[in-house]
Each structure stands twice: as structure tokens, then as C-alpha cells.
Scaffold this motif. Structure first.
Motif, mmCIF file in Angstrom:
data_model
loop_
_atom_site.group_PDB
_atom_site.id
_atom_site.type_symbol
_atom_site.label_atom_id
_atom_site.label_comp_id
_atom_site.label_asym_id
_atom_site.label_seq_id
_atom_site.Cartn_x
_atom_site.Cartn_y
_atom_site.Cartn_z
ATOM 1 N N ASP A 23 62.405 -27.861 -15.859
ATOM 2 C CA ASP A 23 63.319 -26.853 -14.745
ATOM 3 C C ASP A 23 63.256 -25.878 -15.611
ATOM 4 O OD1 ASP A 23 63.970 -28.754 -12.655
ATOM 5 O OD2 ASP A 23 66.006 -28.760 -13.558
ATOM 6 N N ASP A 24 63.433 -25.066 -17.124
ATOM 7 C CA ASP A 24 63.704 -24.145 -17.448
ATOM 8 C C ASP A 24 61.979 -23.927 -18.223
ATOM 9 O OD1 ASP A 24 62.878 -22.369 -20.351
ATOM 10 O OD2 ASP A 24 65.293 -22.218 -18.851
ATOM 11 N N TRP A 25 61.846 -22.396 -17.164
ATOM 12 C CA TRP A 25 60.270 -22.136 -16.647
ATOM 13 C C TRP A 25 59.578 -22.147 -17.917
ATOM 14 C CZ3 TRP A 25 58.623 -19.533 -12.188
ATOM 15 C CH2 TRP A 25 58.690 -20.521 -10.923
ATOM 16 N N ALA A 26 60.350 -21.352 -18.778
ATOM 17 C CA ALA A 26 59.945 -20.358 -20.955
ATOM 18 C C ALA A 26 59.635 -21.874 -21.857
ATOM 19 C CB ALA A 26 61.105 -19.611 -20.697
ATOM 20 N N GLN A 27 60.724 -22.325 -21.037
ATOM 21 C CA GLN A 27 60.139 -24.441 -21.723
ATOM 22 C C GLN A 27 58.955 -24.858 -20.738
ATOM 23 O OE1 GLN A 27 63.788 -27.434 -21.256
ATOM 24 N NE2 GLN A 27 63.257 -28.562 -22.717
ATOM 25 N N ARG A 28 58.767 -25.052 -19.491
ATOM 26 C CA ARG A 28 57.776 -25.818 -19.481
ATOM 27 C C ARG A 28 56.632 -24.727 -19.730
ATOM 28 N NH1 ARG A 28 57.782 -25.799 -12.971
ATOM 29 N NH2 ARG A 28 59.784 -27.140 -12.880
ATOM 30 N N ARG A 29 56.208 -23.193 -20.056
ATOM 31 C CA ARG A 29 55.411 -23.002 -20.263
ATOM 32 C C ARG A 29 55.080 -23.472 -21.210
ATOM 33 N NH1 ARG A 29 57.494 -18.919 -16.968
ATOM 34 N NH2 ARG A 29 58.569 -17.649 -18.417
ATOM 35 N N ALA A 30 55.399 -23.217 -22.142
ATOM 36 C CA ALA A 30 55.748 -23.621 -23.494
ATOM 37 C C ALA A 30 55.799 -25.115 -24.107
ATOM 38 C CB ALA A 30 56.866 -23.956 -24.613
ATOM 39 N N MET A 31 56.120 -26.053 -23.326
ATOM 40 C CA MET A 31 55.123 -27.032 -23.477
ATOM 41 C C MET A 31 54.259 -27.688 -22.749
ATOM 42 S SD MET A 31 58.842 -29.364 -21.991
ATOM 43 C CE MET A 31 58.185 -31.070 -21.423
ATOM 44 N N ALA A 32 53.465 -26.826 -21.959
ATOM 45 C CA ALA A 32 52.003 -26.684 -21.145
ATOM 46 C C ALA A 32 51.306 -26.398 -21.876
ATOM 47 C CB ALA A 32 51.876 -26.385 -19.809
ATOM 48 N N ARG A 33 51.006 -25.136 -22.783
ATOM 49 C CA ARG A 33 50.601 -24.810 -23.660
ATOM 50 C C ARG A 33 50.759 -25.797 -24.801
ATOM 51 N NH1 ARG A 33 53.694 -19.662 -22.488
ATOM 52 N NH2 ARG A 33 55.095 -20.044 -24.307
ATOM 53 N N GLY A 34 51.477 -26.170 -25.209
ATOM 54 C CA GLY A 34 51.290 -27.603 -26.016
ATOM 55 C C GLY A 34 50.389 -28.869 -25.318
ATOM 56 N N ALA A 35 50.849 -29.108 -24.476
ATOM 57 C CA ALA A 35 50.097 -29.953 -24.276
ATOM 58 C C ALA A 35 48.703 -29.871 -24.192
ATOM 59 C CB ALA A 35 50.488 -30.540 -22.426
ATOM 60 N N GLU A 36 48.210 -29.041 -23.785
ATOM 61 C CA GLU A 36 46.911 -28.240 -23.536
ATOM 62 C C GLU A 36 46.348 -28.324 -25.197
ATOM 63 O OE1 GLU A 36 46.393 -25.151 -21.239
ATOM 64 O OE2 GLU A 36 46.240 -25.588 -19.562
ATOM 65 N N ALA A 37 46.957 -27.805 -25.844
ATOM 66 C CA ALA A 37 46.257 -27.771 -27.406
ATOM 67 C C ALA A 37 46.258 -28.825 -28.496
ATOM 68 C CB ALA A 37 47.346 -27.684 -27.843
ATOM 69 N N TYR A 38 46.265 -30.803 -27.076
ATOM 70 C CA TYR A 38 45.793 -31.554 -27.602
ATOM 71 C C TYR A 38 44.549 -31.912 -26.961
ATOM 72 C CZ TYR A 38 47.471 -35.733 -30.634
ATOM 73 O OH TYR A 38 47.434 -36.197 -30.883
ATOM 74 N N ASN A 39 43.813 -30.711 -26.214
ATOM 75 C CA ASN A 39 42.347 -30.662 -25.968
ATOM 76 C C ASN A 39 42.261 -32.461 -25.119
ATOM 77 O OD1 ASN A 39 41.454 -28.059 -26.401
ATOM 78 N ND2 ASN A 39 41.422 -28.869 -28.171
ATOM 79 N N THR A 40 42.792 -33.439 -24.500
ATOM 80 C CA THR A 40 42.721 -34.240 -24.022
ATOM 81 C C THR A 40 41.944 -33.686 -22.826
ATOM 82 O OG1 THR A 40 44.910 -34.144 -23.723
ATOM 83 C CG2 THR A 40 44.199 -35.208 -24.574
ATOM 84 N N ASP A 41 41.327 -34.671 -21.844
ATOM 85 C CA ASP A 41 40.464 -34.035 -20.492
ATOM 86 C C ASP A 41 41.694 -33.975 -19.459
ATOM 87 O OD1 ASP A 41 37.832 -34.875 -22.108
ATOM 88 O OD2 ASP A 41 37.999 -36.683 -21.171
#
Length: 347
Positions: free
Chosen positions: A162-180
Motif C-alpha cells: 500500500d505504501d507508494w514509496a515502498q512500492r516504488r523502491a520494491m519495483a526498482r529492486g525487482a527490475e534490477a534483476y533483469n528478468t523478462d
């Protein structure tokens, strides 16, 4: 709150490299005084984030365990800014037995949070993570595969917090894995998950599903290891050059989600499951995804498992031998634009 019964000689505030164990008391028929030794290593060096890196939450999920053991041997203190805590195998008995559940107490560690300091081994471990290690960490990384039961198209995944700042940080971390794919998922099999507890403490949580099964192809190991290093560089705890998918000549990551119960298809009967569509493939509603055969009635036509909506097949049954109620298929759908906008800075 009762203090933890787990102890370690690791000094989490000490700089440099430390190797040790988390000693978890337990007893069994041949010993009233025994300790489960969970390997742990820390590297501390100056200012920076604290990253808690873990695998082996489920014992039969090995790529993350190997990736972390490699890091433990290869990294030097000079490469670290801040503190990196590494636990390659959270559930040691399950890893040794190649099982999802711990053979010591029959529990699923990933359903034991926030834990119990006076409970079974898995509950004590969950309590230690909840009360000792999570509060230290800025970033919590928990590496998974589908185990022997499910095969996933390799992906980073996360909850839609729910927390948007936490959500954005987690999304950046997920994208850093470079999966499809980056995968938003729902908890359909109970409560007490490790990521949920860490998220509730405000941590940036990064998790994966790196395939599944006992046979692990080299590309899965490569992605698990290379992606993990890139994530650590992204967090700022590890020195190195961050590489995006564009840097690697890859198309943008595709965000997908399985947030509805209907996205998860379970077996109506026991039998032998034949997958008809590979993971990562787009499908249409009504398309046959698999066939369930019946060895006790080979004359009987197989039951065809159909897609109940358009989407992408992100995961399917691992073992051929299937019991009634086992998960057969997970269908995912593109994340709506209005949700993507809530972490658009990640792209």
C-alpha cells in the motif's frame, strides 16, 4: 516478548568479514541437547545500507542457495559499502532432504511468521528473523524457485504494498534483476509469509521465482547469480557497474500480475499431468493448457485443462504425478497502466 533462543557469535556491528552460524536448539530421539547450525556470513564496511540476503526458505529451491554461497566466498570487504548479511540456507534440514517442509517439525518456514521464540524450529527461526535481523535491514532479499512442485518462467516478483514509496523502491529492486517478467502475486495458500512480515516493517523486499524442479539448467544459475549481483549494486551495498535491460540489449521488462483466485487453476482429479503450453507463452481463453491422464483407466479420455481467460502462462505443474487439488497452472495478466503509474519511476 520472550527473548530468542537462537544465538550466534557473529557481531553484526563489527566491520570486516565474519563467518558463523545461527545455533537453534532442538532435541530428537538420540539427543536431548542438539543445535541446528544455520550458516551465516556478514561483511561490514563503512556507511551504506544494510541488506539481508537469504535463500533456502524452502529446502528444495537451490539456485539462490548456490548464488549466495558463491557470494560468501567471492566478495571482499572493500567491495561493500554498509553491511551485507548472508544466510544461504534458512531451512537446513529441508535443504538436505530436498523437501519444501522441514523434516524436523513438518512446518513450512514461509508460513511461520512472525514466529514464536518458544515454538518449533521453524517458528523460532521466523521469530529471530522478525525480531533481530529484519529490524537491522533496509533491504530484505528472499530468493525462491517453484521447488519441485511448480515450474515458473524465471522472474522477480513482489506484493503490491500500500505504501507508494515502498512500492516504488520494491519495483526498482525487482527490475534490477533483469528478468523478462516482473510478477505481482497474491497469497493464495495461507498466511505468515516472510516477505509480508518484512513488508509490514517497511522494508524494501525483493524476491524471485527462478524456475523450479531438481534439474537446474545453466541459464537459470547464470540469471540467479548475475541478477543478484546487479540487485546488490542497485541497492548501493556492492560496488560495481549497474546494468539495465537496455544496457544488455534486452527489451523492457513486462509487468504481469496474478491477483485473482481464478488465475490459479487446481487439479480436479488425481492423475498424470501433461503440459501442452510452455511457461512464458501468451494464451487465449479456452485454449488447452494441459491434459490430465488416468493410469488406472488408460481407456478414459484425458481431462483437458483450459485457460479461463487471456493471459500469459507464468507457471505450471512441475511433477507429472498429480494429486487432486495440486496447482496445475498460474495465469498472469498485464499490469494495468494505472497501477504501473504508481511505480513508474522504476521503468
Amino acid at each position: 516478548m520472550t527473548d530468542t533462543q537462537i544465538h550466534t557469535k557473529i557481531d553484526f556491528d563489527q566491520p570486516g568479514i565474519q563467518w558463523g552460524t545461527l545455533s537453534v536448539p532442538y532435541s530428537y530421539n538420540l539427543s536431548g541437547w542438539s543445535q541446528l547450525q544455520v550458516p551465516i556470513a556478514t561483511i561490514g564496511n563503512g556507511d551504506g545500507p544494510t541488506v539481508l540476503l537469504m535463500a533456502g526458505n524452502h529446502g528444495d529451491e537451490y539456485p539462490g542457495q548456490i548464488a549466495i554461497m558463491r557470494l560468501m566466498r567471492e566478495l571482499s570487504a572493500e567491495q561493500i559499502s554498509g553491511r551485507l548479511i548472508m544466510i544461504p540456507i534458512l531451512n537446513v534440514p529441508a535443504s538436505k532432504a530436498a523437501t519444501r517442509l522441514s523434516p524436523l517439525d513438518g512446518k513450512n518456514l514461509n508460513r511461520c511468521f512472525p514466529g514464536d521464540p518458544l515454538g518449533a524450529v521453524c517458528e523460532m527461526m521466523a521469530h529471530y528473523l522478525t525480531t533481530v535481523l529484519f529490524p537491522m535491514a533496509d533491504v530484505v532479499i528472499d530468493l525462491h524457485t517453484g521447488g519441485r512442485g511448480v515450474y515458473f518462467y524465471p522472474c522477480a516478483h513482489m506484493h503490491l504494498v500500500d505504501d507508494w514509496a515502498q512500492r516504488r523502491a520494491m519495483a526498482r529492486g525487482a527490475e534490477a534483476y533483469n528478468t523478462d517478467f516482473a510478477f505481482l502475486y497474491a497469497d493464495i495458500a495461507g498466511h505468515g509469509l516472510l516477505p509480508v512480515e518484512a513488508e509490514s516493517q517497511g522494508k524494501v523486499v525483493i524476491t524471485t521465482e527462478m524456475g523450479g524442479g531438481e534439474v537446474i539448467p545453466q541459464p537459470i544459475h547464470h540469471l540467479a547469480q548475475d541478477g543478484l549481483r546487479n540487485v546488490l549494486v542497485h541497492t548501493g551495498v556492492l560496488a560495481g557497474e549497474f546494468r539495465s535491460r537496455a544496457d544488455l540489449g534486452l527489451p523492457p521488462i513486462r509487468w504481469i500480475q496474478s491477483l485473482d483466485q481464478n488465475d490459479y487453476i487446481f487439479s480436479p482429479e488425481s492423475g498424470l499431468y501433461e503440459s501442452l503450453v510452455d511457461v512464458g507463452v501468451d494464451v487465449r481463453a479456452g485454449q488447452p493448457l494441459g491434459a490430465l491422464h488416468f493410469p488406472e483407466r488408460p481407456d478414459r479420455e484425458p481431462t483437458i485443462i483450459e485457460a479461463n481467460s487471456d493471459g500469459v502462462l507464468i507457471a505450471h505443474r512441475g511433477p507429472t504425478l498429480t494429486q487432486q487439488g495440486d496447482i496445475l497452472v498460474c495465469l498472469a495478466h498485464d499490469v494495468p497502466d494505472e497501477v504501473l503509474q504508481t511505480f513508474q519511476s522504476a521503468t
